[in-house]
Design a protein around this motif. Sequence first.
Motif, PDB file in Angstrom:
ATOM      1  N   ARG A  61      50.401  78.088  17.428  1.00  0.00           N
ATOM      2  CA  ARG A  61      49.928  76.762  17.831  1.00  0.00           C
ATOM      3  C   ARG A  61      50.840  75.677  17.263  1.00  0.00           C
ATOM      4  NH1 ARG A  61      45.601  76.597  15.001  1.00  0.00           N
ATOM      5  NH2 ARG A  61      44.230  77.731  16.369  1.00  0.00           N
ATOM      6  N   GLU A  62      51.159  75.815  15.965  1.00  0.00           N
ATOM      7  CA  GLU A  62      52.015  74.806  15.311  1.00  0.00           C
ATOM      8  C   GLU A  62      53.406  74.775  15.937  1.00  0.00           C
ATOM      9  OE1 GLU A  62      51.038  72.665  12.969  1.00  0.00           O
ATOM     10  OE2 GLU A  62      49.024  73.546  12.999  1.00  0.00           O
ATOM     11  N   THR A  63      53.987  75.944  16.154  1.00  0.00           N
ATOM     12  CA  THR A  63      55.333  76.021  16.733  1.00  0.00           C
ATOM     13  C   THR A  63      55.351  75.327  18.085  1.00  0.00           C
ATOM     14  OG1 THR A  63      55.550  78.166  15.700  1.00  0.00           O
ATOM     15  CG2 THR A  63      57.167  77.665  17.392  1.00  0.00           C
ATOM     16  N   TYR A  64      54.344  75.634  18.878  1.00  0.00           N
ATOM     17  CA  TYR A  64      54.305  75.048  20.215  1.00  0.00           C
ATOM     18  C   TYR A  64      54.132  73.527  20.140  1.00  0.00           C
ATOM     19  CZ  TYR A  64      52.956  73.813  24.879  1.00  0.00           C
ATOM     20  OH  TYR A  64      52.910  73.208  26.103  1.00  0.00           O
ATOM     21  N   MET A  65      53.235  73.062  19.273  1.00  0.00           N
ATOM     22  CA  MET A  65      52.954  71.626  19.200  1.00  0.00           C
ATOM     23  C   MET A  65      54.162  70.841  18.679  1.00  0.00           C
ATOM     24  SD  MET A  65      50.078  71.262  20.545  1.00  0.00           S
ATOM     25  CE  MET A  65      49.559  69.586  20.183  1.00  0.00           C
ATOM     26  N   LYS A  66      54.951  71.478  17.824  1.00  0.00           N
ATOM     27  CA  LYS A  66      56.130  70.786  17.281  1.00  0.00           C
ATOM     28  C   LYS A  66      57.169  70.554  18.363  1.00  0.00           C
ATOM     29  CE  LYS A  66      56.228  72.041  12.531  1.00  0.00           C
ATOM     30  NZ  LYS A  66      56.433  73.321  11.884  1.00  0.00           N
ATOM     31  N   ASP A  67      57.253  71.484  19.289  1.00  0.00           N
ATOM     32  CA  ASP A  67      58.280  71.373  20.314  1.00  0.00           C
ATOM     33  C   ASP A  67      57.754  71.892  21.659  1.00  0.00           C
ATOM     34  OD1 ASP A  67      60.628  71.167  21.698  1.00  0.00           O
ATOM     35  OD2 ASP A  67      61.579  72.924  20.770  1.00  0.00           O
ATOM     36  N   MET A 100      44.287  85.066  12.696  1.00  0.00           N
ATOM     37  CA  MET A 100      44.092  83.748  13.288  1.00  0.00           C
ATOM     38  C   MET A 100      44.875  82.671  12.531  1.00  0.00           C
ATOM     39  SD  MET A 100      42.276  84.873  15.662  1.00  0.00           S
ATOM     40  CE  MET A 100      42.103  83.384  16.603  1.00  0.00           C
ATOM     41  N   GLY A 101      44.976  82.787  11.215  1.00  0.00           N
ATOM     42  CA  GLY A 101      45.748  81.809  10.440  1.00  0.00           C
ATOM     43  C   GLY A 101      45.052  80.470  10.311  1.00  0.00           C
ATOM     44  N   ARG A 102      45.865  79.443  10.100  1.00  0.00           N
ATOM     45  CA  ARG A 102      45.309  78.122   9.827  1.00  0.00           C
ATOM     46  C   ARG A 102      44.571  77.522  11.020  1.00  0.00           C
ATOM     47  NH1 ARG A 102      47.468  73.391   7.769  1.00  0.00           N
ATOM     48  NH2 ARG A 102      49.132  73.411   9.300  1.00  0.00           N
ATOM     49  N   GLN A 103      43.531  76.769  10.698  1.00  0.00           N
ATOM     50  CA  GLN A 103      42.825  76.035  11.752  1.00  0.00           C
ATOM     51  C   GLN A 103      43.728  74.895  12.202  1.00  0.00           C
ATOM     52  OE1 GLN A 103      40.216  77.460  12.572  1.00  0.00           O
ATOM     53  NE2 GLN A 103      39.771  78.640  10.744  1.00  0.00           N
ATOM     54  N   GLU A 104      43.385  74.334  13.345  1.00  0.00           N
ATOM     55  CA  GLU A 104      44.202  73.246  13.861  1.00  0.00           C
ATOM     56  C   GLU A 104      44.206  72.032  12.936  1.00  0.00           C
ATOM     57  OE1 GLU A 104      40.624  73.764  16.594  1.00  0.00           O
ATOM     58  OE2 GLU A 104      41.943  74.998  15.404  1.00  0.00           O
ATOM     59  N   GLY A 105      45.340  71.353  12.892  1.00  0.00           N
ATOM     60  CA  GLY A 105      45.440  70.134  12.091  1.00  0.00           C
ATOM     61  C   GLY A 105      45.011  68.938  12.920  1.00  0.00           C
ATOM     62  N   GLN A 106      45.608  67.782  12.625  1.00  0.00           N
ATOM     63  CA  GLN A 106      45.223  66.598  13.386  1.00  0.00           C
ATOM     64  C   GLN A 106      45.964  66.585  14.714  1.00  0.00           C
ATOM     65  OE1 GLN A 106      46.128  63.648  10.500  1.00  0.00           O
ATOM     66  NE2 GLN A 106      44.036  63.636   9.719  1.00  0.00           N
ATOM     67  N   GLY A 107      45.426  65.821  15.644  1.00  0.00           N
ATOM     68  CA  GLY A 107      46.100  65.687  16.940  1.00  0.00           C
ATOM     69  C   GLY A 107      45.362  66.475  17.994  1.00  0.00           C
ATOM     70  N   CYS A 108      45.806  66.340  19.228  1.00  0.00           N
ATOM     71  CA  CYS A 108      45.070  67.005  20.305  1.00  0.00           C
ATOM     72  C   CYS A 108      45.631  68.389  20.576  1.00  0.00           C
ATOM     73  CB  CYS A 108      45.096  66.189  21.582  1.00  0.00           C
ATOM     74  SG  CYS A 108      44.111  67.029  22.819  1.00  0.00           S
ATOM     75  N   TYR A 109      44.853  69.337  20.232  1.00  0.00           N
ATOM     76  CA  TYR A 109      45.281  70.720  20.392  1.00  0.00           C
ATOM     77  C   TYR A 109      44.482  71.393  21.505  1.00  0.00           C
ATOM     78  CZ  TYR A 109      47.803  70.599  15.950  1.00  0.00           C
ATOM     79  OH  TYR A 109      48.688  70.319  14.948  1.00  0.00           O
ATOM     80  N   CYS A 110      43.715  70.572  22.247  1.00  0.00           N
ATOM     81  CA  CYS A 110      42.754  71.173  23.179  1.00  0.00           C
ATOM     82  C   CYS A 110      43.416  72.106  24.183  1.00  0.00           C
ATOM     83  CB  CYS A 110      42.026  70.108  23.966  1.00  0.00           C
ATOM     84  SG  CYS A 110      41.299  68.896  22.909  1.00  0.00           S
ATOM     85  N   MET A 111      44.508  71.623  24.792  1.00  0.00           N
ATOM     86  CA  MET A 111      45.129  72.409  25.846  1.00  0.00           C
ATOM     87  C   MET A 111      45.635  73.740  25.275  1.00  0.00           C
ATOM     88  SD  MET A 111      48.272  73.348  27.012  1.00  0.00           S
ATOM     89  CE  MET A 111      49.377  72.281  26.126  1.00  0.00           C
ATOM     90  N   VAL A 112      46.375  73.646  24.177  1.00  0.00           N
ATOM     91  CA  VAL A 112      46.957  74.865  23.605  1.00  0.00           C
ATOM     92  C   VAL A 112      45.839  75.782  23.077  1.00  0.00           C
ATOM     93  CG1 VAL A 112      47.528  73.824  21.383  1.00  0.00           C
ATOM     94  CG2 VAL A 112      48.797  75.741  22.117  1.00  0.00           C
TER      95      VAL A 112
END
Length: 253
Positions: A61-67, A100-112
Amino acid sequence: MSKVIAFAGKGGVGKTTVASLVVRYLGATGKTPILAVDADPNSNLGETMGLQVTSTIGEIRETYMKDPQGIPSGMDKINYLETLVEQALIENRAFDLLVMGRQEGQGCYCMVNNILNKFTDKLTKHYKYLVVDNEAGMEHLSRRTSGRVDLLFLVTDYSLRGLRAVRRINDMLGGLKLDVKNLAIVVTRGPENLSQEFLAEVQEIGLPIAGVIPYDPALLEFDMERRSLLDLPAESPSVLAVDKLMKEYCPTA
Ligand SMILES: Nc1ncnc2c1ncn2[C@@H]1O[C@H](COP(=O)(O)OP(=O)(O)OP(=O)(O)O)[C@@H](O)[C@H]1O
Ligand SMILES: [Mg+2]
């Protein structure tokens, strides 16, 4: 439909240990395929079963959201995320593991999140058993298990404080969108005869005790030597106790 077995309870009471021994039991008795799901962000279910965790859903999730533009050519975002999840799935002889790892951080992660949740739901359907090692809080359990748990073990150590946490989780369950078919307490590091005080508290909670796992020094030894709990001798007290409770609580397993 896969059978979902999940664990909850106060920090450090033995959830991951019991979850590993349940995976071990299911594997040893040929109740496969099994997917072990580590749903605790401070996760170590893989480690207790001797597996090297390379990637988690949280990291994907993080990798995708970063780029978000960094999708390889010829792929759309759905194939890309699905491929990453497939890579994160650790395949093993008797069972697979998804962390599963870390829960989502701030920001909109809904789509991913939607894509990841849909795909993990699809993936989990291939397994006969899902063993979900949960974090102490229950907030995410309904999402991790598509809202259904066949067997929820509330794990406590042999203390009234541990039992109070069991009571809180039990009280919380009504407010969660979670359909729990069977619910029972597992006592870890308990003596053969539980005290009257302890049993009185259990009776007030109103849940059965599925089993008592005795103090097992081999668990500490294996932890110190970084050995997999899957390699514990079959006659270890903790292994015998988990086998016994699984035979009783999961007879069709
Ligand atoms: N029956 C037992 N006998 C001896 N030691 C035990 C027993 N059960 C668990 N332990 C030890 O207690 C420690 C905590 O166990 P474990 O990691 O399974 O707890 P947990 O509930 O998953 O913790 P967390 O909430 O941090 O995820 C470990 O070092 C484990 O080896
Ligand atoms: Mg744990």
